[in-house]
Design a protein around this motif. Structure first.
Motif, short mmCIF file in Angstrom:
data_model
loop_
_atom_site.label_atom_id
_atom_site.label_comp_id
_atom_site.label_asym_id
_atom_site.label_seq_id
_atom_site.Cartn_x
_atom_site.Cartn_y
_atom_site.Cartn_z
N ARG A 65 0.84 -1.20 0.00
CA ARG A 65 0.00 0.00 0.00
C ARG A 65 0.87 1.25 0.00
O ARG A 65 0.58 2.23 -0.69
CB ARG A 65 -0.92 -0.01 1.23
CG ARG A 65 -1.76 1.24 1.39
CD ARG A 65 -2.81 1.04 2.46
NE ARG A 65 -2.19 0.74 3.74
CZ ARG A 65 -1.80 1.67 4.63
NH1 ARG A 65 -1.97 2.95 4.35
NH2 ARG A 65 -1.27 1.33 5.78
N HIS A 66 1.95 1.22 0.76
CA HIS A 66 2.86 2.36 0.79
C HIS A 66 3.65 2.46 -0.51
O HIS A 66 3.90 3.56 -1.02
CB HIS A 66 3.81 2.24 1.98
CG HIS A 66 3.12 2.21 3.30
ND1 HIS A 66 2.34 3.24 3.75
CD2 HIS A 66 3.05 1.24 4.25
CE1 HIS A 66 1.85 2.94 4.94
NE2 HIS A 66 2.25 1.73 5.27
N GLN A 67 4.06 1.31 -1.06
CA GLN A 67 4.81 1.33 -2.31
C GLN A 67 3.97 1.91 -3.44
O GLN A 67 4.46 2.71 -4.25
CB GLN A 67 5.28 -0.08 -2.68
CG GLN A 67 6.07 -0.12 -3.97
CD GLN A 67 6.74 -1.46 -4.22
OE1 GLN A 67 7.79 -1.52 -4.84
NE2 GLN A 67 6.14 -2.54 -3.75
N LEU A 109 12.91 3.31 -13.71
CA LEU A 109 12.85 3.72 -12.31
C LEU A 109 12.45 2.53 -11.46
O LEU A 109 11.55 1.77 -11.82
CB LEU A 109 11.84 4.86 -12.10
CG LEU A 109 12.15 6.20 -12.76
CD1 LEU A 109 11.09 7.23 -12.37
CD2 LEU A 109 13.53 6.70 -12.39
N VAL A 110 13.14 2.36 -10.33
CA VAL A 110 12.92 1.21 -9.46
C VAL A 110 12.73 1.70 -8.03
O VAL A 110 13.39 2.65 -7.60
CB VAL A 110 14.12 0.23 -9.51
CG1 VAL A 110 13.79 -1.06 -8.77
CG2 VAL A 110 14.52 -0.06 -10.94
N LEU A 111 11.83 1.04 -7.29
CA LEU A 111 11.67 1.34 -5.87
C LEU A 111 12.36 0.26 -5.04
O LEU A 111 12.40 -0.91 -5.42
CB LEU A 111 10.19 1.42 -5.50
CG LEU A 111 9.56 2.81 -5.65
CD1 LEU A 111 9.43 3.19 -7.12
CD2 LEU A 111 8.19 2.85 -4.99
N ARG A 112 12.91 0.68 -3.90
CA ARG A 112 13.55 -0.24 -2.97
C ARG A 112 13.18 0.18 -1.56
O ARG A 112 13.18 1.37 -1.23
CB ARG A 112 15.07 -0.19 -3.14
CG ARG A 112 15.84 -1.03 -2.10
CD ARG A 112 17.32 -1.08 -2.41
NE ARG A 112 17.91 0.24 -2.45
CZ ARG A 112 19.09 0.51 -3.01
NH1 ARG A 112 19.76 -0.45 -3.62
NH2 ARG A 112 19.57 1.73 -3.00
N GLN A 113 12.85 -0.78 -0.73
CA GLN A 113 12.51 -0.47 0.66
C GLN A 113 13.72 0.21 1.31
O GLN A 113 14.83 -0.30 1.26
CB GLN A 113 12.12 -1.73 1.41
CG GLN A 113 10.87 -2.40 0.85
CD GLN A 113 10.37 -3.52 1.74
OE1 GLN A 113 10.35 -3.39 2.95
NE2 GLN A 113 9.97 -4.63 1.13
N HIS A 114 13.43 1.36 1.91
CA HIS A 114 14.52 2.16 2.49
C HIS A 114 14.87 1.65 3.88
O HIS A 114 13.99 1.46 4.74
CB HIS A 114 14.11 3.62 2.57
CG HIS A 114 15.11 4.48 3.28
ND1 HIS A 114 16.31 4.83 2.71
CD2 HIS A 114 15.10 5.05 4.52
CE1 HIS A 114 17.00 5.59 3.55
NE2 HIS A 114 16.28 5.74 4.65
N THR A 115 16.14 1.44 4.11
CA THR A 115 16.66 1.11 5.44
C THR A 115 17.75 2.12 5.78
O THR A 115 18.68 2.31 5.00
CB THR A 115 17.24 -0.32 5.48
OG1 THR A 115 18.23 -0.45 4.45
CG2 THR A 115 16.15 -1.34 5.25
N ALA A 148 9.23 3.86 4.11
CA ALA A 148 9.95 4.72 3.17
C ALA A 148 10.57 3.87 2.08
O ALA A 148 10.81 2.66 2.27
CB ALA A 148 11.03 5.54 3.89
N TYR A 149 10.82 4.51 0.92
CA TYR A 149 11.39 3.81 -0.23
C TYR A 149 12.50 4.65 -0.85
O TYR A 149 12.41 5.89 -0.88
CB TYR A 149 10.33 3.50 -1.29
CG TYR A 149 9.41 2.36 -0.91
CD1 TYR A 149 9.67 1.07 -1.33
CD2 TYR A 149 8.29 2.59 -0.12
CE1 TYR A 149 8.84 0.02 -0.98
CE2 TYR A 149 7.45 1.54 0.24
CZ TYR A 149 7.74 0.26 -0.20
OH TYR A 149 6.93 -0.78 0.16
N ASP A 150 13.53 3.97 -1.35
CA ASP A 150 14.52 4.61 -2.20
C ASP A 150 13.99 4.60 -3.63
O ASP A 150 13.34 3.63 -4.05
CB ASP A 150 15.85 3.85 -2.16
CG ASP A 150 16.44 3.78 -0.76
OD1 ASP A 150 16.12 4.66 0.06
OD2 ASP A 150 17.21 2.83 -0.49
N ILE A 151 14.27 5.66 -4.38
CA ILE A 151 13.88 5.73 -5.78
C ILE A 151 15.16 5.72 -6.61
O ILE A 151 16.02 6.58 -6.45
CB ILE A 151 13.05 7.00 -6.07
CG1 ILE A 151 11.84 7.05 -5.13
CG2 ILE A 151 12.61 7.04 -7.53
CD1 ILE A 151 11.06 8.34 -5.21
#
Length: 890
Positions: A134-136, A268-274, A383-386
């Motif tokens: 849902r957040h992504q 463009l790719v999303l990655r879960q932010h840590t 949060a996500y990295d773009i």
């Protein structure tokens, strides 16, 4: 002993506590998760502050991404002394086995099942330790909004994971006034290249060029390969992949082969932010030693590691609160003893509710950052990295968080600041898009290659200066057509189109009908004098107005001759009457105030009456000879002379206008006159004036008469309602102004009572409407729009400089303030005068009573009052002096 041989109760702090784990060992996530879980178990067991003497054992089972196998493994765990399960990895498997968790009260903690529809209400024993899709999908929607795109295409795997992610994206885009224009489902499992080819061929035919890819790695890489083969990785396309791609690329060390990377350039790719931390860097170095650099560390490995620690902390709290590991048989399963499946062997974990509570109340900092749950049981601070794929590397262009939206600053640095989701605060670094361009793609193209847009054009019978068809051809001309072609020439791309006439040319077509044909698909747009009104905006999108419009009232007018009594026309009868009354009233007040002290206001009654009338009228010309002597009289006269000055000036101005400017008259003063009346009203055939008059104002349709041409306007207005014509015509201002350029016997009366404009109509959410609006604004700014207007609509107008429609006469309401002030001053002066007379009257009566030694009669008192009012002030003083001296002697 239980039926399966397990002990019902064990010590509060057993030597060993067992936890299960179910995930696909042969998947990208499964390979890294296995190593991360094993390392986490080692770290937990080597840490004396956690579990304190109890050894944690994690038993790993392989689900092979199969819901059936995952269910089997889960059922086997439920026959043992497993108190919690880490997993499942797949959303599909999760939807299959979570009913077991509910029934047997065993917490399932998933570090990879991101399906947003797996609800804590439906599955209270399911705890997601990673971020929900849902957040992504919200992050993707905000990226789409940030770049100004309105439509996207979604290619998704057609299972619970893909469909539910798509549903979340649909909702997120709708919140941003965007939408999914096309959905292409990929069958789950092994997919042949020809299937992907067929799907992408359909995608190519669509209008949108923004493609969201939400699938599994094998199918995803095949999509990129076929897309490159079809030329869909070139200029103009936008590809956004969910975090399935980043998890694969992060785990590949080194990155995937050159061919694979070439297929994804500009994506463009999303990655879960840590968040970056010392412990994360230390674990990364340790990971490289463990794998020898053959397997990279991705975010799912970090979440798997933290999940083990989460379970360990929760079990420790469970024991600290006096919890014991005990199991009991399910009464529901005991009825199935005769079954060969031996389901009665599964047991309920009695401490499940307490352990679940402790898991949800956990609060510690792990490799992924704060491990804490919000009230809706989601991990806090999603949060996500773009990332932008460039060459053989990954270039980070920004971040997304539900706290601050898009930013180029890591989210953890923004949590200490007030949240700011304003559009001005949303930013990302530059992107190299597919086709190796830095220019932002438009995001859409015309959907049908080689097919021209079908542009509907009203085939008018009248007012052909706006739009008309050249007889015997498919060519159109007019003001609206020139504006459209000029706007097309300003677009940064070619627009193939053909004009399709609507109407027979013998009668103006219905404009509402032609707009409705856009929603039915017959037309791709409508060009013409289309008014932008509310009921039309509900079904189509309009461009920026290229012409101002609005409904006005057109009436016939007649010239007013000056005549012998023209001098009376500046004032209304009421104003004449009040003015005359005040002349007389002020004369009387001044006479009363001056009579006792001013010889000019004394004498015989006839003379005094003539003096009052003469004095009043002479003030009109400021030629009065009588000079007031009292202060009150002077104040009244000053105020009155000011009033006379204003009235005199207004009368002079009004009479001058009447005698020098040609006066035109109409009994209709505006739309209010038509609403209050009952006479017929004309309107143009096809115009929205009929709808407005009947639906918005409430005029009966029986009063309306359709008129098809300017000639019919003139005829109907000249006949008037008594001869079968109309009392007025209601139409849009551009038509009326063009009509008045050649018809000088008519005028617009009243104010324009609606405000609208003309625009070009396109289907809802069509990007053409936005681009044409920009082009129209450019035409307006550079002056081309005005030049087109002058070319078609500027004609020899009727001379109106020396004529005007008769304005309302000066009414009493224009001067009531002046009369009120004058009246108040006169009244106050009169009251003061009466008070003075009454005071003197009382003194005189008391003196007479003292001299006579007895009360005076009523007739004598009245005579005394009249004498005081009539006698001159100086004489009164002389008569009073002897009486006062006599009183002193006595």
């Amino acid at each position: 002993m239980l039926s399966n041989g397990l002990t019902a109760n064990v010590s509060a702090r057993p030597a060993v506590v067992k936890v299960g784990a179910i995930f696909a060992l042969d998947s990208t996530i499964g390979r890294v998760a296995k190593i991360a879980i094993e390392e986490a178990v080692k770290d937990v067991n080597s840490n004396s502050s956690v579990l304190r003497g109890t050894k944690l054992v994690v038993k790993i089972r392989n689900s092979k991404c199969s819901g059936f196998l995952g269910l089997g493994e889960a059922l086997q765990f439920m026959e043992t002394d497993i108190i919690a399960v880490i997993g499942p990895q797949s959303s599909v498997v999760a939807n299959t086995i979570l009913d077991v968790a509910n029934e047997l009260k065993t917490p399932f903690l998933s570090f990879a099942a991101t399906d947003p529809t797996i609800s804590s209400l439906q599955y209270p024993y399911f705890i997601r330790t990673t971020q929900s899709d849902r957040h992504q999908m919200t992050a993707i929607a905000e990226i789409v909004e940030y770049y100004g795109w309105k439509q996207v295409i979604v290619i998704f795997v057609d299972d619970d994971y893909g469909r539910n992610g798509l549903s979340a994206l649909d909702d997120a885009l709708a919140a941003k006034l965007c939408r999914v224009s096309y959905k292409a489902g990929i069958p789950p499992g092994d997919v042949h290249r020809s299937v992907i080819m067929d799907i992408l061929v359909q995608v190519v035919l669509m209008e949108s060029r923004v493609i969201i890819l939400h699938t599994y790695p094998a199918a995803g890489f095949l999509v990129f390969s076929v897309a490159r083969y079809l030329g869909m990785m070139g200029d103009g396309y936008v590809w956004i992949a969910t975090d399935w791609l980043s998890s694969v690329l992060d785990s590949s060390s080194p990155l995937s082969s050159q061919t694979v990377m070439d297929n994804m350039q500009g994506v463009l790719v999303l990655r879960q932010h840590t968040p970056d931390s010392e412990s994360k860097r230390a674990f990364s170095a340790r990971w490289n030693k463990l794998t020898g650099g053959s397997l990279g560390l991705n975010s799912y490995a970090l979440y798997a590691y933290d999940t083990v620690w989460l379970v360990a902390h929760a079990i420790d709290s469970f024991f600290n609160q006096g919890g014991v590991i005990s199991f009991s048989n399910s009464s529901k399963l005991q009825s199935l003893e005769t079954s060969k499946l031996h389901l009665e062997a599964m047991v309920i974990f009695d401490g499940g509710p307490l352990l679940k509570k402790n898991i949800l109340q956990s609060d510690f900092v792990g490799l992924t950052g704060p491990v804490k749950f919000s009230p809706d049981r989601s991990i806090v601070a999603p949060a996500y990295d773009i990332i932008n794929i460039i060459g053989t590397g990954l270039h980070q262009i920004g971040y997304w968080s539900n706290y601050s939206g898009l930013s180029t600053v890591p989210p953890e640095t923004l949590y200490s600041r007030p949240p700011n989701r304003s559009s001005a605060n949303q930013r990302l670094y530059g992107v190299i898009w597919p086709g190796k361009t830095v220019r932002k793609p438009r995001g859409w193209v015309f959907p049908y290659h080689g097919k021209q847009l079908r542009i509907g054009v009203p085939n008018r019978f009248s007012y052909k200066e706006f739009v008309s068809q050249v007889p015997g051809t498919n060519i159109f001309k007019g003001f609206c057509i020139d504006v459209f072609t000029a706007a097309v020439n300003l677009l940064p791309y070619a627009v193939p189109y053909q004009f399709i006439p609507h109407g027979d040319g013998h009668e103006n077509p219905s404009y509402t009908e032609i707009v409705n044909l856009i929603s039915t698909g017959l037309f791709d747009g409508v060009v013409g004098d289309i008014a932008i009104v509310t009921n039309r905006t509900k079904i189509v999108d309009f461009t920026q107005p290229f012409a101002a419009s609005g409904l006005v009232v057109l009436v016939p007018i007649k010239e007013l001759n000056t005549g012998a009594w023209a001098f009376l026309r500046p004032f209304s009868p009421a104003l004449w009457g009040i003015t005359a009354a005040f002349f007389l009233f002020v004369g009387i007040v001044v006479w009363v105030l001056e009579h006792r002290i001013n010889d000019e206001f004394r004498g015989p009654p006839k003379k005094q009456l003539i003096t009052v009338l003469w004095f009043s009228l002479s003030t009109l010309f400021f030629s009065h000879e009588e000079k007031p002597m009292s202060s009150l009289g002077r104040i009244v006269l000053i105020i009155w002379l000011f009033v006379v000055l204003i009235i005199n000036s207004s009368y002079t101005a009004g009479l001058t206008s009447i005698l020098t400017v040609q006066q035109l008259f109409s009994p209709i003063k505006g739309i209010e006159s038509l609403i209050d009346g009952d006479k017929p009203i004309g309107y143009q055939v096809g115009s929205y004036a009929e709808y407005y008059l009947t639906k918005e104002i409430g005029i009966p349709i029986s009063r309306l008469k359709a008129l098809g041409s300017p000639e019919e306007y003139a005829t109907a207005l000249q006949k008037g309602p008594r001869k079968g014509g109309v009392t007025a015509v209601v139409d849009e201002r551009p038509y009326v102004e063009l009509f008045l350029s050649s018809q000088c016997k008519f005028r617009i009366v009243g104010q324009e009572f609606t405000k609208s404009g003309w625009g070009f109509a396109f289907p809802r959410d069509s990007p053409l409407a936005v681009d044409f609006s920009t082009a129209i604004l450019t035409l307006s700014e550079n002056g081309d729009l005005q030049r087109i207007h002058d070319k078609w609509l500027t004609k020899n107008l009727c001379t109106t400089d020396n004529t005007e429609i008769e304005s309302n006469r000066l009414q009493l309401s224009s001067f009531w303030g002046l009369f009120l002030i004058c009246g108040i001053v006169c009244f106050v002066a009169f009251v003061i005068y009466l008070w003075q007379i009454i005071h003197k009257y009382r003194e005189a009566v008391s003196v007479e009573s003292a001299s006579d030694g007895q009360g005076t009669s009523r007739s004598k008192r009245l005579q005394t009052l009249i004498t005081l009012i009539d006698e001159k002030k100086d004489q009164s003083r002389e008569k009073d002096l002897p009486r006062n001296s006599e009183m002193r002697q006595s």
